[in-house]
Design an enzyme around this catalytic site. Structure first.
Site, PDB file in Angstrom:
ATOM      1  N   THR A  93      24.980  -7.153 -16.409  1.00 59.17           N
ATOM      2  CA  THR A  93      26.675  -6.989 -17.735  1.00 59.17           C
ATOM      3  C   THR A  93      26.693  -6.031 -18.188  1.00 59.17           C
ATOM      4  O   THR A  93      25.790  -5.191 -18.086  1.00 59.17           O
ATOM      5  CB  THR A  93      26.181  -8.014 -18.759  1.00 59.17           C
ATOM      6  OG1 THR A  93      27.462  -8.109 -19.851  1.00 59.17           O
ATOM      7  CG2 THR A  93      24.918  -7.769 -19.863  1.00 59.17           C
ATOM      8  N   ASP A  94      28.032  -5.995 -18.311  1.00 58.43           N
ATOM      9  CA  ASP A  94      28.946  -4.377 -18.973  1.00 58.43           C
ATOM     10  C   ASP A  94      28.308  -4.013 -19.888  1.00 58.43           C
ATOM     11  O   ASP A  94      28.279  -3.150 -20.993  1.00 58.43           O
ATOM     12  CB  ASP A  94      30.578  -4.475 -18.886  1.00 58.43           C
ATOM     13  CG  ASP A  94      31.060  -5.169 -19.694  1.00 58.43           C
ATOM     14  OD1 ASP A  94      30.411  -7.078 -19.819  1.00 58.43           O
ATOM     15  OD2 ASP A  94      32.120  -5.944 -19.852  1.00 58.43           O
ATOM     16  N   GLU A  95      27.956  -5.099 -21.220  1.00 57.57           N
ATOM     17  CA  GLU A  95      26.773  -4.817 -22.411  1.00 57.57           C
ATOM     18  C   GLU A  95      25.907  -3.949 -22.377  1.00 57.57           C
ATOM     19  O   GLU A  95      25.286  -3.874 -23.537  1.00 57.57           O
ATOM     20  CB  GLU A  95      26.701  -6.510 -22.786  1.00 57.57           C
ATOM     21  CG  GLU A  95      28.702  -7.400 -23.221  1.00 57.57           C
ATOM     22  CD  GLU A  95      28.381  -8.369 -23.843  1.00 57.57           C
ATOM     23  OE1 GLU A  95      27.762  -8.633 -25.382  1.00 57.57           O
ATOM     24  OE2 GLU A  95      28.728  -9.356 -23.441  1.00 57.57           O
ATOM     25  N   TYR A 117      20.900 -10.376 -26.761  1.00 63.09           N
ATOM     26  CA  TYR A 117      21.594 -10.585 -26.170  1.00 63.09           C
ATOM     27  C   TYR A 117      21.494  -9.833 -24.396  1.00 63.09           C
ATOM     28  O   TYR A 117      20.965  -9.014 -23.127  1.00 63.09           O
ATOM     29  CB  TYR A 117      22.784 -11.152 -25.871  1.00 63.09           C
ATOM     30  CG  TYR A 117      23.424 -10.864 -24.338  1.00 63.09           C
ATOM     31  CD1 TYR A 117      23.226 -11.756 -22.917  1.00 63.09           C
ATOM     32  CD2 TYR A 117      24.811 -10.525 -23.900  1.00 63.09           C
ATOM     33  CE1 TYR A 117      24.012 -11.774 -22.153  1.00 63.09           C
ATOM     34  CE2 TYR A 117      25.253 -10.670 -22.499  1.00 63.09           C
ATOM     35  CZ  TYR A 117      24.851 -10.955 -21.573  1.00 63.09           C
ATOM     36  OH  TYR A 117      25.292 -11.004 -20.794  1.00 63.09           O
ATOM     37  N   LYS A 121      19.463  -7.982 -22.025  1.00 61.68           N
ATOM     38  CA  LYS A 121      19.416  -7.828 -20.498  1.00 61.68           C
ATOM     39  C   LYS A 121      19.110  -6.325 -20.065  1.00 61.68           C
ATOM     40  O   LYS A 121      18.811  -5.919 -19.363  1.00 61.68           O
ATOM     41  CB  LYS A 121      20.385  -8.242 -20.705  1.00 61.68           C
ATOM     42  CG  LYS A 121      21.306  -9.834 -20.320  1.00 61.68           C
ATOM     43  CD  LYS A 121      20.827 -10.723 -19.839  1.00 61.68           C
ATOM     44  CE  LYS A 121      21.869 -10.342 -18.031  1.00 61.68           C
ATOM     45  NZ  LYS A 121      21.147 -11.221 -16.790  1.00 61.68           N
TER      46      LYS A 121
END
Ligand code: TYD
Length: 304
Positions: A93-95, A117, A121
């Site tokens: 993810t970009d997060e 989250y 990740k």
């Protein structure tokens, strides 16, 4: 396919491929080595790890499943790939990069996750990279931006707003609604993952971001227009704790491999709204099930 079918997973989501002879479904968890082993017998040459707990709000309320799935689950899959010398793709993810006010993240940007989250990740990504460096596992990582499209569980911004708009419910915008997300249609992201599986170099990370960025409030206003709802349904509610302001990905590296996103947000959003309008069979059981209780816990009010 191995899937635990937790609250957001349902057999209805793969009804259109279920009869394909290349498709086999095993119900189980990626953190369960026996379930993984039974999925991998016969003719498999790669593992693509799509399995994740994905909702930031749930990670804030109940982080334990995020640690289990992302840390332990990724470890079990990596071990299975190592033992069998399989290729491995981690869907990320970009997060992991955190928030960026101006400019855009490349694969070399620092990792600064901010929610349980995204932190779990990020840990999974680092574990994947360690298996490449330590054991020579042929692993790649694809970091996607915010996905949208059909079959998305309605805890996420777009399906939540579409279904609430269609039902005359309030549209709960967190804070000022000026947070920006880089939207990618799920078919474009699926093609990016397939492209990296086929053409990516082991040990490399590839960002796959959508072609358009949009402030949340503008997304919600478009949904109001597309559904024929009323702007009066928009309600600014308390902001998410630690809310990332903006995500933005540079996808030059995967584009150099020959991938390109095809669906512009304006078109993809209109199609998505039409899909939800036409597929009540899919969402009716969700809106009358566990989701109602989640909604009440999260938003402090009931759905109509
Ligand atoms: P979301 O779909 O949860 O994805 P992510 O947190 O991974 O970006 O949320 C997208 C954006 O929409 C995010 O800035 C939070 C905001 N949002 C709301 O304003 N209201 C809502 O009810 C939800 C679910 C999200």
């Amino acid at each position: 396919m191995l899937d635990k079918l937790t609250y957001a997973g349902r057999e209805e989501n793969f009804h259109d491929v279920a009869s394909d002879e290349r498709f086999r479904f095993v119900r189980g968890a990626i953190e369960d080595p026996d379930a993984v082993a039974s999925t991998l017998d016969g003719g498999i040459d790669a593992i693509v790890n799509f399995a994740a707990e994905t909702h930031v709000d749930r990670s804030i309320a109940e982080p334990d499943a995020f640690v289990r799935t992302h840390a332990l689950g990724t470890y079990v899959l990596l071990e299975a790939a190592r033992e069998r010398e399989l290729r491995y793709v981690q869907v990320s993810t970009d997060e992991v990069y955190g928030s960026i006010d101006v400019g855009t993240f490349t694969e070399d940007s620092a990792l600064r996750p901010s929610s349980p989250y995204s932190a779990t990740k990020t840990g999974a990504d680092l574990l994947v990279q360690s298996y490449f460096h330590t054991y020579g596992l042929r692993a790649t990582i694809v970091r996607g931006s915010n996905n949208y499209g059909p079959y998305q569980y309605p805890e996420k911004l777009i399906p939540l707003m579409v279904l609430n708009a269609l039902h005359g419910d309030a549209l709960p915008v967190y804070g000022d609604g000026m947070q920006v997300r880089n939207w990618i249609h799920c078919t474009d992201f699926a093609h990016a993952i397939g492209h990296v599986l086929a053409h990516g170099d082991p040990g490399e990370v590839y960002n796959a971001g959508g072609p358009d960025e949009q402030a949340n409030i503008d997304v919600v206003r478009r949904i109001v227009t597309l559904t024929g709802a009323s702007e009066d349904q928009i309600e600014h509610v308390s902001d998410r704790p630690g809310h990332d302001r903006r995500y933005s990905l540079s996808s030059d590296k995967v584009c150099a491999l020959g991938w390109t996103p095809r669906v512009r947000f304006e078109d993809g959003l209109a199609e998505t709204v039409a899909w939800y309008r036409d597929n009540a069979w899919w969402w009716e059981p969700i809106r009358s099930g566990e989701y109602r209780a989640y909604y009440e816990r999260q938003y402090g009010r009931s759905l109509s």
